[in-house]
Every structure is written in structure tokens, then in C-alpha cells.
Design an enzyme around this catalytic site. Structure first.
Site, PDB file in Angstrom:
ATOM      1  N   GLU A 109      -1.403  -5.441   8.545  1.00  0.00           N
ATOM      2  CA  GLU A 109      -0.594  -4.871   9.626  1.00  0.00           C
ATOM      3  C   GLU A 109      -1.240  -5.141  10.982  1.00  0.00           C
ATOM      4  OE1 GLU A 109       0.142  -0.705   8.954  1.00  0.00           O
ATOM      5  OE2 GLU A 109       1.019  -1.052   6.987  1.00  0.00           O
ATOM      6  N   ASP A 113       0.838  -1.202   0.000  1.00  0.00           N
ATOM      7  CA  ASP A 113       0.000   0.000   0.000  1.00  0.00           C
ATOM      8  C   ASP A 113       0.878   1.260   0.000  1.00  0.00           C
ATOM      9  OD1 ASP A 113       0.933  -0.091   2.587  1.00  0.00           O
ATOM     10  OD2 ASP A 113      -1.001   0.301   3.532  1.00  0.00           O
ATOM     11  N   SER A 114       2.208   1.069   0.093  1.00  0.00           N
ATOM     12  CA  SER A 114       3.132   2.198  -0.102  1.00  0.00           C
ATOM     13  C   SER A 114       2.914   2.809  -1.489  1.00  0.00           C
ATOM     14  CB  SER A 114       4.582   1.737   0.056  1.00  0.00           C
ATOM     15  OG  SER A 114       4.820   0.569  -0.692  1.00  0.00           O
ATOM     16  N   GLU A 121       9.207  -4.270  10.919  1.00  0.00           N
ATOM     17  CA  GLU A 121       9.577  -2.934  10.413  1.00  0.00           C
ATOM     18  C   GLU A 121      10.063  -2.041  11.546  1.00  0.00           C
ATOM     19  OE1 GLU A 121       6.852  -0.994   7.725  1.00  0.00           O
ATOM     20  OE2 GLU A 121       8.002   0.884   7.807  1.00  0.00           O
ATOM     21  N   LYS A 177      -1.212  -9.481   2.941  1.00  0.00           N
ATOM     22  CA  LYS A 177      -0.513  -8.989   4.135  1.00  0.00           C
ATOM     23  C   LYS A 177      -1.418  -8.002   4.883  1.00  0.00           C
ATOM     24  CE  LYS A 177       2.881  -5.729   3.968  1.00  0.00           C
ATOM     25  NZ  LYS A 177       2.360  -4.680   4.870  1.00  0.00           N
TER      26      LYS A 177
HETATM   27  O1  KIV Z   1       3.448  -1.166   1.705  1.00  0.00           O
HETATM   28  C1  KIV Z   1       4.644  -1.449   1.820  1.00  0.00           C
HETATM   29  O2  KIV Z   1       5.477  -1.160   0.969  1.00  0.00           O
HETATM   30  C2  KIV Z   1       5.067  -2.134   3.036  1.00  0.00           C
HETATM   31  C3  KIV Z   1       6.539  -2.240   3.263  1.00  0.00           C
HETATM   32  C4  KIV Z   1       7.007  -1.029   3.970  1.00  0.00           C
HETATM   33  C5  KIV Z   1       6.885  -3.481   3.987  1.00  0.00           C
HETATM   34  O3  KIV Z   1       4.255  -2.540   3.820  1.00  0.00           O
END
Ligand code: KIV
Length: 288
Positions: free
Chosen positions: A123, A52-53, A190, A121
Site C-alpha cells: 500500500e 491482509d483483509s 480503492e 502488493k
Molecule cells: O487485503 C485486501 O483484501 C485488499 C483489498 C481490499 C484490495 O487489499
């Protein structure tokens, strides 16, 4: 060699676990588009995170909070179309799993079934363990993410290193153990002290992948745009910049602008030709 034996084999979770057992480092990077998927897969990366980055590095949002399921789905599909070997993780955006177990399983199913990701994934540690367990029970592999969790950074005092005090470090260890118990097949660590990441890596049976977690993690992940110098707003301490592709691309576009302005592009080699006689005949027809 037969065509079949030359076929590229998709990396399975069992392959990633085997790498951990054999002490081989797992490599992971983000990608958000078809060309980026092609590039990182050709380079031989083990895991691609459609993170989501993308909200920050591709879509220009201030942080990852505004990213939607539709955006994640579209980018996940683009990467899936490109990749032959790497395991692809679809990232669940903020508020796509936070409300209820049902919402978490439904949206995990969308990224997995419609998007074609190999896993999802989410969080969070102990507080997300019930959702990780439900996703796992639904038959979808789940990747955990603890330590600094960007979607809820506001609750962590901002984008700060986590696990620095004994209490906080113990919480991160408990988060890792809770995710392992819930069925997560791997965990991202992280922005935590490297000593803490090492302790967690020794105490869980699943692979740990660090981003700002030091070298003792089972593998490493970076945001593609950070390591190839495409995201200039800020560069976290844990990033190693391997290439300044932002400057290289600005330079290329400047050269193109200058070529066009000076009439040196397009050259003959970039142009199509008509036979001389045809040109003459066309002119005659037009002048008639
Ligand atoms: O969204 C992302 O790129 C991430 C990384 C920082 C692990 O969650």
C-alpha cells in the site's frame, strides 16, 4: 486432445497487460485458504489476492494492522497449493515494508520465494515508490495500492473515500504515476470517485483494478467474504453481495444439530456394517 494440451496455463503478467491492451476487464478476488483457492480458480478468476483483509475476515482482528508476515506466508502457501491458473498476489502486511528498502525487499522475497506468490502488493503511492522500485529491481513483480489504504487509514481520517478535493485527487493521480514509474505492474484504486479512477486509468499504461473505484477501471477486485456474505460486521457501499452463505451455513449446522438430537443422523447410508453372523459371534465371545 493430448494430456499436454489440456494442461491449465498459469496467467502471466504479460497476459494481464494484453487484457488491458485489448480492453478486456481483469477479474480479481481475495482468497485465504486451500478450499477458497480451489473455488475461485475453478470459477475462472484472473487474479487472486491473498489479502491482509484476512486479518478481519478470517482471523477476527479489528482491522488489518495486526496481521503478521507469518500469517500472510501460511495463507499464501495454502492458496498457492490450490491454484492452477490465476495469478496470485501476496499482500505485504503493515510494518513488513514500511521501515526500510532492505526490509521491503527481504519480506517481498519471503512471500515470493518461500510463499510461492506470483507477485506482491504493498500500500502507498509516492512515499512507497522507492520500495516498489527496489522490489521490482530485485526481480519481484510489485502491485501498487492507492486511494484508501486500510493499513494507514488512521492518517487518512479513517475509512473514507479519497480524492474528493482537487488537491487530494491530484495527489492520487501523482501516486499512480509514481508507482508506474517505479515499475509497478498494476495498481489497485480503492474508494475514490469513479471519475478520478477513469482519469487515472486513461493516464497510466499499466492495468488499474478498482475496489470502490467505479466501472471504468481496467478490472475489479472484491473481498471474497464480502461478496458471498460471510463477513457480517459491516458491508462497504462498493460491495455487491452475491450470496448469503453465512445464513446458508448457519442453517446447515442447525439442521445437523436437530438431526443428531432426533437420532436421524447418521442414517444407514452414513454407517459401516458388520455381517449379522459376525455380530452374533462377537457377542458370544464377549459374553463368554
Ligand atoms: O487485503 C485486501 O483484501 C485488499 C483489498 C481490499 C484490495 O487489499
Amino acid at each position: 486432445m493430448s494430456e499436454q494440451s489440456m494442461e491449465i496455463k498459469k496467467l502471466l503478467i504479460s497476459d494481464l497487460w494484453k487484457m488491458k491492451d485489448e480492453g478486456k476487464k481483469i477479474t480479481m478476488i481475495t482468497a485465504y485458504s486451500y478450499p477458497q483457492g480451489l473455488i475461485v480458480d475453478e470459477a475462472g478468476i484472473d487474479i487472486i489476492l491473498v489479502g491482509d483483509s484476512l486479518g478481519m475476515v478470517e482471523l477476527g482482528y479489528r482491522d488489518t494492522v495486526p496481521v503478521t508476515m507469518d500469517e500472510m506466508l501460511s495463507h499464501t502457501k495454502a492458496v498457492v497449493r490450490a491454484v492452477k491458473r490465476a495469478h496470485i498476489v501476496g499482500d505485504m502486511p503493515f510494518m513488513s515494508y514500511n521501515i526500510s528498502i532492505e526490509q521491503a525487499v527481504t519480506n517481498a522475497g519471503i512471500l515470493y520465494k518461500d510463499g510461492g506468490a506470483d507477485s506482491v502488493k504493498l500500500e502507498g503511492g509516492q512515499e512507497m515508490a522507492d520500495k516498489v522500485a527496489a522490489i521490482h529491481k530485485a526481480g519481484i513483480p510489485a502491485f501498487g495500492h492507492i486511494g484508501l489504504t486500510p493499513q494507514t487509514a488512521a492518517l487518512l481520517g479513517g475509512f473514507k473515500v479519497q480524492g474528493k478535493s482537487i488537491d487530494n485527487a491530484k495527489r492520487v493521480v501523482d501516486d499512480a504515476l509514481a508507482l508506474e514509474d517505479a515499475g509497478a505492474f498494476a495498481i489497485i484504486l480503492e474508494a475514490i470517485p469513479q471519475q478520478l479512477a477513469e482519469i487515472i486509468t486513461e493516464r497510466v499504461s499499466i492495468p488499474t483494478v478498482g475496489i470502490g473505484g467505479g466501472v471504468k477501471c481496467g478490472g475489479q477486485v472484491l473481498v471474497l467474504h464480502d461478496m458471498v456474505g460471510l463477513f457480517k460486521r459491516f458491508t462497504p457501499k462498493f460491495v455487491k453481495v452475491y450470496l448469503d452463505s453465512y445464513s446458508a451455513q448457519v442453517g446447515a449446522v442447525k439442521e445437523y444439530i436437530s438431526d443428531v438430537q432426533q437420532g436421524s443422523f447418521p442414517g444407514d447410508e452414513h454407517s459401516f456394517n458388520m455381517p449379522k453372523e459376525a455380530v452374533e459371534e462377537l457377542k458370544k465371545v464377549l459374553d463368554h
